[in-house]
Design an enzyme around this catalytic site. Structure first.
Site, PDB file in Angstrom:
ATOM      1  CE  LYS A 180      -4.270  -1.566   1.926  1.00 39.42           C
ATOM      2  NZ  LYS A 180      -5.173  -1.634   2.944  1.00 39.42           N
TER       3      LYS A 180
ATOM      4  CE  LYS B 248      -5.768  -8.134  -1.049  1.00 38.84           C
ATOM      5  NZ  LYS B 248      -6.014  -7.638   0.310  1.00 38.84           N
TER       6      LYS B 248
ATOM      7  CE  LYS C 136     -12.050  -3.106   0.816  1.00 34.02           C
ATOM      8  NZ  LYS C 136     -12.735  -3.556   1.766  1.00 34.02           N
TER       9      LYS C 136
HETATM   10  P1  TYM Z   1     -10.394  -5.903   4.434  1.00 35.69           P
HETATM   11  O1  TYM Z   1     -11.375  -4.800   4.618  1.00 35.69           O
HETATM   12  O2  TYM Z   1      -9.259  -5.754   3.579  1.00 35.69           O
HETATM   13  O3  TYM Z   1     -11.069  -7.337   3.989  1.00 35.69           O
HETATM   14  C1  TYM Z   1     -11.844  -7.985   4.909  1.00 35.69           C
HETATM   15  C2  TYM Z   1     -11.841  -9.353   4.710  1.00 35.69           C
HETATM   16  O4  TYM Z   1     -12.129  -9.851   3.520  1.00 35.69           O
HETATM   17  C3  TYM Z   1     -10.882 -10.709   3.215  1.00 35.69           C
HETATM   18  N1  TYM Z   1     -10.559 -10.783   1.680  1.00 35.69           N
HETATM   19  C4  TYM Z   1     -10.525 -11.806   1.156  1.00 35.69           C
HETATM   20  N2  TYM Z   1     -10.668 -13.094   1.280  1.00 35.69           N
HETATM   21  C5  TYM Z   1     -10.574 -13.893   0.010  1.00 35.69           C
HETATM   22  N3  TYM Z   1     -10.231 -13.492  -1.192  1.00 35.69           N
HETATM   23  C6  TYM Z   1      -9.930 -12.158  -1.360  1.00 35.69           C
HETATM   24  N4  TYM Z   1      -9.642 -11.802  -2.534  1.00 35.69           N
HETATM   25  C7  TYM Z   1     -10.088 -11.297  -0.110  1.00 35.69           C
HETATM   26  N5  TYM Z   1     -10.184  -9.904  -0.186  1.00 35.69           N
HETATM   27  C8  TYM Z   1     -10.313  -9.597   1.086  1.00 35.69           C
HETATM   28  C9  TYM Z   1      -9.868 -10.242   4.149  1.00 35.69           C
HETATM   29  O5  TYM Z   1      -8.861 -11.295   4.412  1.00 35.69           O
HETATM   30  C10 TYM Z   1     -10.559  -9.914   5.368  1.00 35.69           C
HETATM   31  O6  TYM Z   1     -10.994 -10.987   6.157  1.00 35.69           O
HETATM   32  N6  TYM Z   1      -7.243  -5.517   8.568  1.00 35.69           N
HETATM   33  C11 TYM Z   1      -8.657  -6.333   8.014  1.00 35.69           C
HETATM   34  C12 TYM Z   1      -9.775  -5.623   8.760  1.00 35.69           C
HETATM   35  C13 TYM Z   1      -9.722  -5.879  10.127  1.00 35.69           C
HETATM   36  C14 TYM Z   1      -9.779  -6.857  11.097  1.00 35.69           C
HETATM   37  C15 TYM Z   1      -9.555  -6.525  12.321  1.00 35.69           C
HETATM   38  C16 TYM Z   1      -9.976  -8.119  10.671  1.00 35.69           C
HETATM   39  C17 TYM Z   1      -9.420  -4.604  11.085  1.00 35.69           C
HETATM   40  N7  TYM Z   1      -9.338  -5.343  12.379  1.00 35.69           N
HETATM   41  C18 TYM Z   1      -9.836  -7.216  13.338  1.00 35.69           C
HETATM   42  C19 TYM Z   1     -10.024  -9.334  11.608  1.00 35.69           C
HETATM   43  C20 TYM Z   1      -9.820  -8.787  13.027  1.00 35.69           C
HETATM   44  C21 TYM Z   1      -8.823  -5.796   6.489  1.00 35.69           C
HETATM   45  O7  TYM Z   1      -8.230  -4.892   5.943  1.00 35.69           O
HETATM   46  O8  TYM Z   1      -9.698  -6.367   5.808  1.00 35.69           O
END
Ligand code: TYM
Length: 329
Positions: A111, A193, A196
């Protein structure tokens, strides 16, 4: 009951990857665990956000949780910024985290490379806030996609370090990464992957994409010239579509291979599109309905935050006491 915590950022419209990698599993786990599902708006502002879009997406994300089948009465759903303990605990944990650990995180490296010279300090500290989210609730299990595994490992390291310096304070959380669906790939560049923030919108499917758009994107999905529906790394595009179909239908890649023996990509792609549409359409209907009912949504995030604050505060007080801060009373 064991505790689950997970969250998604309202930083862009959600993709099929977010749904299959995270939300779909939450729905399955909600009966067995005491679950906290958070809309992590504090995380979202590590990159620039338009205030009105952030507001819209935050409520839409909560609606998606509910529409996907997370039952409000059984789970704690809340908005991260409503529970100030997260920010406070993140500061404390920052002082138990090394710069080197943070600058080594692959997500930070990716990022920050994109942001050029103006990388917010929050982007570096991001995983510490995530650790605070998780550790405040005595979380046992964190259901996430594969891309979050490294952040989870850091969370465990920070927790163990704090426990070691003082005395056992935090539960050491385990990641829960599904076997299938943990990494849904970009439809145009299946080595990346699905995200968005991809430049080419044909690479991702949004949870709110209408049926004709889903059909078009799956039709255009990159495959190969082999013409065989086979689950192999040599055919990353096809493999990804098999994965998607397998998770939605709850069948194995092998069963899919067998079924499509001697059949071409056209029929296969058509079925993948139909499966996605069948899964997402009912969710989309419900989201559209929920989003108009602001009072209902408010009742959920208000009571969720109330419960979350109560639990988070207990942990935060313990942390502060151990560190050596004078309690107010
Ligand atoms: P974020 O918002 O990027 O994504 C949310 C969830 O979606 C999963 N994900 C995917 N799974 C499979 N294939 C993909 N292409 C794909 N893209 C995204 C991510 O693994 C995630 O589970 N840091 C985290 C948010 C967060 C969080 C937390 C998660 C903040 N605090 C505490 C768990 C516990 C994030 O940026 O997810």
């Amino acid at each position: 009951k064991k505790v689950i915590f997970s969250g998604i950022q309202p930083s862009g419209d959600l993709t099929l990857g977010n749904y299959l990698g995270a939300i779909k599993n939450w729905v399955k786990l909600q009966d067995e665990y005491d679950c906290y599902f958070c809309v992590v708006d504090l995380h979202a502002i590590t990159v620039k956000q338009e205030p009105k879009d952030l507001r819209r997406r935050t409520l839409e994300l909560l609606s998606i949780y509910i529409a996907s089948g997370i039952v409000p009465e059984k789970n704690t759903m809340f908005i991260q910024s409503h529970v100030p303990q997260h920010s406070e605990a993140a500061w404390l944990l920052n002082c138990f985290t090394y710069m080197g650990e943070l600058s080594r995180m692959t997500q930070f490296k990716d990022k920050s490379a994109k942001s050029g010279s103006s990388v917010a300090a929050g982007l570096l500290n991001y995983p510490v806030l995530m650790a605070a989210d998780i550790l405040l609730y005595g979380t046992d299990l964190v259901p996430v996609g594969k891309d979050q595994k490294q952040h989870l490992e850091l969370t465990r390291d920070i927790a163990e370090r704090f426990n070691g310096i003082y005395s056992p304070t935090f539960t050491i959380p385990e990641p829960y990464i599904p076997e299938a669906g943990a990494k849904i790939m970009d439809l145009q560049e299946p080595s990346k992957k699905m995200s968005k923030s991809a430049d080419n919108p044909n690479g991702f499917i949004l949870i709110m994409d209408p049926p004709d758009v889903i059909k078009k994107k799956i039709n255009r999905a990159v495959t190969d010239s082999l013409g065989i529906v086979k689950y192999t790394d040599d055919q990353p595009g096809v493999k990804n579509l098999i994965n998607i179909l397998s998770v939605i239908k709850g069948i194995t890649p092998m069963e899919i291979e067998n079924y499509y023996q001697g059949k071409g990509y056209a029929e296969f792609k058509n079925d993948v599109a139909e499966a996605i549409i069948g899964e997402l359409s009912p969710i989309q209907e419900k989201v559209k309905e929920l989003i108009t009912n602001k009072e209902y949504l408010q009742s959920i995030y208000k009571s969720g935050a109330e419960k979350a604050r109560y639990v988070a505060n207990k942990t935060l007080r313990k942390m502060k006491k151990k560190i050596g801060f004078i309690p107010e009373e």
